[in-house]
Design a protein around this motif. Structure first.
Motif, PDB file in Angstrom:
ATOM      1  N   ASP A 138      19.370  13.140 -16.816  1.00  0.00           N
ATOM      2  CA  ASP A 138      19.966  14.468 -16.840  1.00  0.00           C
ATOM      3  C   ASP A 138      18.839  15.490 -16.914  1.00  0.00           C
ATOM      4  N   GLN A 139      19.151  16.746 -16.750  1.00  0.00           N
ATOM      5  CA  GLN A 139      18.095  17.753 -16.646  1.00  0.00           C
ATOM      6  C   GLN A 139      17.355  17.973 -17.950  1.00  0.00           C
ATOM      7  N   TRP A 140      17.893  17.478 -19.072  1.00  0.00           N
ATOM      8  CA  TRP A 140      17.230  17.672 -20.362  1.00  0.00           C
ATOM      9  C   TRP A 140      16.381  16.472 -20.763  1.00  0.00           C
ATOM     10  N   THR A 141      16.352  15.456 -19.909  1.00  0.00           N
ATOM     11  CA  THR A 141      15.612  14.239 -20.231  1.00  0.00           C
ATOM     12  C   THR A 141      14.474  14.060 -19.241  1.00  0.00           C
TER      13      THR A 141
ATOM     14  N   PHE B  90       8.852  20.596 -20.176  1.00  0.00           N
ATOM     15  CA  PHE B  90      10.019  19.747 -19.965  1.00  0.00           C
ATOM     16  C   PHE B  90      10.927  19.703 -21.185  1.00  0.00           C
ATOM     17  N   ARG B  91      10.477  20.217 -22.315  1.00  0.00           N
ATOM     18  CA  ARG B  91      11.364  20.344 -23.466  1.00  0.00           C
ATOM     19  C   ARG B  91      12.442  21.387 -23.214  1.00  0.00           C
ATOM     20  N   HIS B  92      12.265  22.193 -22.180  1.00  0.00           N
ATOM     21  CA  HIS B  92      13.252  23.220 -21.825  1.00  0.00           C
ATOM     22  C   HIS B  92      14.016  22.848 -20.564  1.00  0.00           C
ATOM     23  N   GLY B  93      13.981  21.582 -20.180  1.00  0.00           N
ATOM     24  CA  GLY B  93      14.728  21.126 -19.033  1.00  0.00           C
ATOM     25  C   GLY B  93      13.837  20.860 -17.839  1.00  0.00           C
ATOM     26  N   ARG B  94      14.412  20.139 -16.867  1.00  0.00           N
ATOM     27  CA  ARG B  94      13.655  19.697 -15.704  1.00  0.00           C
ATOM     28  C   ARG B  94      13.103  20.861 -14.887  1.00  0.00           C
ATOM     29  N   TRP B  95      13.930  21.868 -14.639  1.00  0.00           N
ATOM     30  CA  TRP B  95      13.513  22.920 -13.712  1.00  0.00           C
ATOM     31  C   TRP B  95      12.436  23.811 -14.316  1.00  0.00           C
ATOM     32  N   LEU B  96      12.573  24.160 -15.591  1.00  0.00           N
ATOM     33  CA  LEU B  96      11.509  24.929 -16.235  1.00  0.00           C
ATOM     34  C   LEU B  96      10.250  24.080 -16.380  1.00  0.00           C
ATOM     35  N   GLY B  97      10.438  22.767 -16.581  1.00  0.00           N
ATOM     36  CA  GLY B  97       9.280  21.882 -16.662  1.00  0.00           C
ATOM     37  C   GLY B  97       8.515  21.834 -15.358  1.00  0.00           C
ATOM     38  N   MET B  98       9.240  21.765 -14.245  1.00  0.00           N
ATOM     39  CA  MET B  98       8.578  21.756 -12.948  1.00  0.00           C
ATOM     40  C   MET B  98       7.902  23.098 -12.663  1.00  0.00           C
TER      41      MET B  98
ATOM     42  N   TYR C  10      14.007  12.532 -25.861  1.00  0.00           N
ATOM     43  CA  TYR C  10      15.320  12.866 -25.322  1.00  0.00           C
ATOM     44  C   TYR C  10      16.255  13.357 -26.430  1.00  0.00           C
ATOM     45  N   ARG C  11      17.306  14.038 -26.013  1.00  0.00           N
ATOM     46  CA  ARG C  11      18.234  14.654 -26.963  1.00  0.00           C
ATOM     47  C   ARG C  11      19.469  13.806 -27.245  1.00  0.00           C
ATOM     48  N   ASP C  12      20.026  13.228 -26.199  1.00  0.00           N
ATOM     49  CA  ASP C  12      21.282  12.492 -26.321  1.00  0.00           C
ATOM     50  C   ASP C  12      21.035  11.168 -27.046  1.00  0.00           C
ATOM     51  N   PRO C  13      21.660  10.935 -28.209  1.00  0.00           N
ATOM     52  CA  PRO C  13      21.377   9.708 -28.963  1.00  0.00           C
ATOM     53  C   PRO C  13      21.868   8.445 -28.280  1.00  0.00           C
ATOM     54  N   LEU C  14      22.700   8.574 -27.238  1.00  0.00           N
ATOM     55  CA  LEU C  14      23.196   7.395 -26.542  1.00  0.00           C
ATOM     56  C   LEU C  14      22.339   6.989 -25.354  1.00  0.00           C
TER      57      LEU C  14
ATOM     58  N   GLY D 203       0.788  -1.231   0.000  1.00  0.00           N
ATOM     59  CA  GLY D 203       0.000   0.000   0.000  1.00  0.00           C
ATOM     60  C   GLY D 203       0.816   1.275   0.000  1.00  0.00           C
ATOM     61  N   ARG D 204       2.138   1.165   0.103  1.00  0.00           N
ATOM     62  CA  ARG D 204       2.980   2.370   0.034  1.00  0.00           C
ATOM     63  C   ARG D 204       3.288   2.695  -1.424  1.00  0.00           C
ATOM     64  N   VAL D 205       3.190   3.983  -1.753  1.00  0.00           N
ATOM     65  CA  VAL D 205       3.457   4.460  -3.108  1.00  0.00           C
ATOM     66  C   VAL D 205       4.556   5.522  -3.040  1.00  0.00           C
ATOM     67  N   THR D 206       5.603   5.333  -3.820  1.00  0.00           N
ATOM     68  CA  THR D 206       6.698   6.301  -3.897  1.00  0.00           C
ATOM     69  C   THR D 206       6.933   6.680  -5.351  1.00  0.00           C
ATOM     70  N   HIS D 207       7.034   7.979  -5.610  1.00  0.00           N
ATOM     71  CA  HIS D 207       7.449   8.479  -6.920  1.00  0.00           C
ATOM     72  C   HIS D 207       8.731   9.274  -6.758  1.00  0.00           C
ATOM     73  N   THR D 208       9.594   9.225  -7.775  1.00  0.00           N
ATOM     74  CA  THR D 208      10.881   9.913  -7.689  1.00  0.00           C
ATOM     75  C   THR D 208      11.114  10.795  -8.900  1.00  0.00           C
ATOM     76  N   LEU D 209      11.965  11.786  -8.684  1.00  0.00           N
ATOM     77  CA  LEU D 209      12.412  12.682  -9.747  1.00  0.00           C
ATOM     78  C   LEU D 209      13.911  12.847  -9.573  1.00  0.00           C
ATOM     79  N   GLY D 210      14.617  13.154 -10.655  1.00  0.00           N
ATOM     80  CA  GLY D 210      16.055  13.361 -10.549  1.00  0.00           C
ATOM     81  C   GLY D 210      16.837  12.182 -11.083  1.00  0.00           C
ATOM     82  N   PHE D 211      17.831  11.729 -10.327  1.00  0.00           N
ATOM     83  CA  PHE D 211      18.702  10.628 -10.732  1.00  0.00           C
ATOM     84  C   PHE D 211      17.889   9.442 -11.255  1.00  0.00           C
ATOM     85  N   PRO D 212      18.329   8.838 -12.376  1.00  0.00           N
ATOM     86  CA  PRO D 212      19.566   9.079 -13.118  1.00  0.00           C
ATOM     87  C   PRO D 212      19.425  10.007 -14.317  1.00  0.00           C
TER      88      PRO D 212
END
Length: 568
Positions: free
Chosen positions: A251-254, A403-411, A278-282, A240-249
């Motif tokens: 990058d700020q553009w993904t 979020f196309r402009h990065g994590r912080w502007l997306g938030m 995402y931007r980075d092809p790898l 019954g516990r629910v956890t959501h995460t942001l950040g790692f791993p």
């Protein structure tokens, strides 16, 4: 080739929650109407026996169904108010909500759970089990369900009206020749065909392209959810516990984030979402998930546990601006095929169920009127617009754009929309106007040389205990395809793979596929070629979505093949 033709009134393509709810609701509406007419409680004529069919490419109902999943019960409660008494397979009510921001080493718990992620009153579910249960309810109501019957081709008349669907042939060898067990597909003729194939449905894609149903819409944008079930050795993570995460791993553009849900019997439902813009092809979404598990908070949680299941599925995240027209002559689109997911809330089961019910009500009226034209079926879209589906989606209509402009502007954009009811301005407003694959940059932009994914994941090791390579994970998805059949992944020009794609992007299909389907073989000094290991395919549709040249076409394999997502 002579094909058997079966006359149905309504055919639902895909046995997901939207179509099963629609078929069940329609069967009930017809039965209630006929009973009311027979008892003279309602004027009009009886509809008689209405033949309703649901076809499903998986080996059983639910076999290909994968989700997180925390379910808002609103849709199911409308379909079946006593769903708990009727035995709906619910894992647990949500008892706790946690939201964490992950740095490289720390897990910082937010004192406030973002409003879209508050789950009080909701349920953790196995969507595989819930869908199988809905299938049983449909059969009890007289709906015909046909597993192992993929919808391979839409059937049209000379005026481009949909008149049914053709199921896939069985018993074709890898060279396209009939085997001794060959069975041609069946033409299921229908007054209305309902497409609920899930995200990037192969028939839905063709219908939208053929009839221009996306005219005036933004391109749909997608994410990929990669998921594992773990059996824990003790009660360290309560049911019954629910956890959501942001950040790692990420990058700020993904665009990306993780989830951890506590299920029954010490089973942990854990996964990671990577935005397919995402931007980075790898970038490799499977590797992103494996890195997520190496975070000290997650690794400690999984220590001593055992991987028991794996799966991956694309998510349609574009919202209202990206939804196509949902009706045509003889056809309706429901659920994830229509893009009903609320990406901010990470929820779509409830709206999928509701969309199926609204489609059923529209079809019921069409059956009474004996009119299955687009003009008549257009009332489905009006019903959607007047329902709580649109009321819920409207405040988040620009969610993904920021979020196309990065994590912080997306938030910042997400917070702004919560205050303004979905309005946004400038760089945030309706900003995801390019398809996600167009955001991928070339190797040269990042200074990469050649196809060397280790440049991004050089510190990631697959130890077989906490982290796993793709082939090992595919084994835990219980994937099965007969290898003596034509590949269902069509690459329209393989010369592009060995030349332009290798030089410009480093063959990203090897990375964005979470099942090791695509592999460049041959020595670097020799002519390299693309090898398609189609028997690994988990039916996530990422390749069809993310290929930078859009030359990969996913079509349905022989019925019954693919993953078996028991308990997922």
């Amino acid at each position: 080739m002579e094909r058997e033709s079966l006359e149905m009134h309504v055919v639902f393509v895909g046995a997901g929650p939207a179509n099963l709810s629609g078929a069940l609701h329609l069967a009930r509406l017809v039965a209630e109407h006929n009973e009311a007419v027979a008892s003279e409680k309602r004027e009009g004529k009886s509809l008689g026996e209405i033949q309703i069919a649901v076809i499903e490419k998986g080996s059983s109902v639910g076999a290909h169904i994968l989700s997180g999943a925390v379910m808002d019960p609103r849709g199911l409660a409308e379909l079946m108010p006593d769903f708990i008494e009727q035995g709906a397979p619910l894992e647990s009510p949500v008892k706790e909500d946690h939201f964490l921001y992950l740095t490289g080493k720390r897990a910082i718990r937010s004192p406030i759970t973002p409003p879209p992620l508050k789950n009080h009153g909701y349920y953790i579910v196995s969507l595989n089990r819930l869908t199988a249960w809905l299938g049983e309810k449909c059969e009890q109501a007289g709906v015909n369900i046909f597993p192992e019957f993929p919808g391979a081709e839409m059937l049209y008349d000379r005026q481009d009206r949909v008149v049914g669907v053709r199921t896939g042939d069985k018993g074709i060898d890898k060279d396209g020749k009939p085997k001794p067990n060959f069975e041609p597909g069946v033409d299921l003729m229908a007054k209305v065909t309902v497409l609920g194939e899930g995200v990037r449905g192969s028939l839905t894609k063709k219908l939208i392209q053929r009839l221009g149903l996306d005219e005036g819409c933004e391109p749909q944008v997608y994410s990929l959810g990669v998921k594992e079930l773990w059996e824990l050795p003790d009660e360290r993570y309560p049911t019954g516990r629910v956890t959501h995460t942001l950040g790692f791993p990420s990058d700020q553009w993904t665009y990306g984030g993780g989830w951890i849900y506590g299920m029954q019997n010490r089973v942990l439902n854990i996964g990671y979402v990577t935005g397919l813009d995402y931007r980075d092809p790898l970038i490799d979404p499977h590797a992103e998930f494996q890195r997520f598990k190496t975070h000290p908070f997650v690794a400690k949680l999984l220590a001593g546990g055992k991987l028991i299941r794996y799966g991956a599925k694309a998510i349609a995240a574009g919202g209202l601006h990206a939804m196509p027209r949902l009706y045509a002559d003889g056809a309706l689109i429901v659920g994830d095929s229509g893009g009903f997911l609320n990406a901010a809330r990470l929820k779509g089961i409830h709206s999928a169920i509701k969309s199926g019910m609204l489609a059923a009500e529209t079809i019921f009226e069409a059956l009474l009127a004996e009119d299955f034209s687009a003009e008549k079926l257009q009332s489905y879209e009006r019903r959607v617009q007047d329902s709580w589906i649109t009321t819920e989606l409207r405040p988040y209509r620009n969610f993904h754009a920021g979020f196309r402009h990065g994590r912080w502007l997306g938030m910042a954009n997400a917070g702004l929309q919560y205050i303004t009811g979905g309005r946004a301005w400038g760089i945030f407003d309706r900003d995801h106007q390019e398809a996600g694959h167009e955001a991928m940059q070339k190797l040269s932009v990042y200074g990469y040389r050649g196809d060397n994914a280790a440049q991004r994941y050089r510190d990631l090791r697959f130890d077989g205990t906490l982290t796993f390579n793709k082939v090992t994970d595919v084994y835990h998805a219980a994937v099965a395809h007969d290898e003596d059949q034509p590949a269902h992944l069509h690459v329209l020009d393989t010369n592009v793979c060995a030349t332009r794609c290798a030089e410009e992007y480093g063959n990203p299909c090897q990375r964005f596929c979470p099942a090791a389907v695509y592999e460049m073989v041959g020595n670097a000094d020799d002519h390299r070629r693309l090898q398609i290991n189609f028997s690994n395919c988990v039916h996530c549709k990422t390749c069809d979505i993310m290929d930078p040249y859009q030359i990969i076409n996913w079509v349905t394999p022989e019925g019954g093949g693919g993953p078996d997502y028991k308990g997922m």
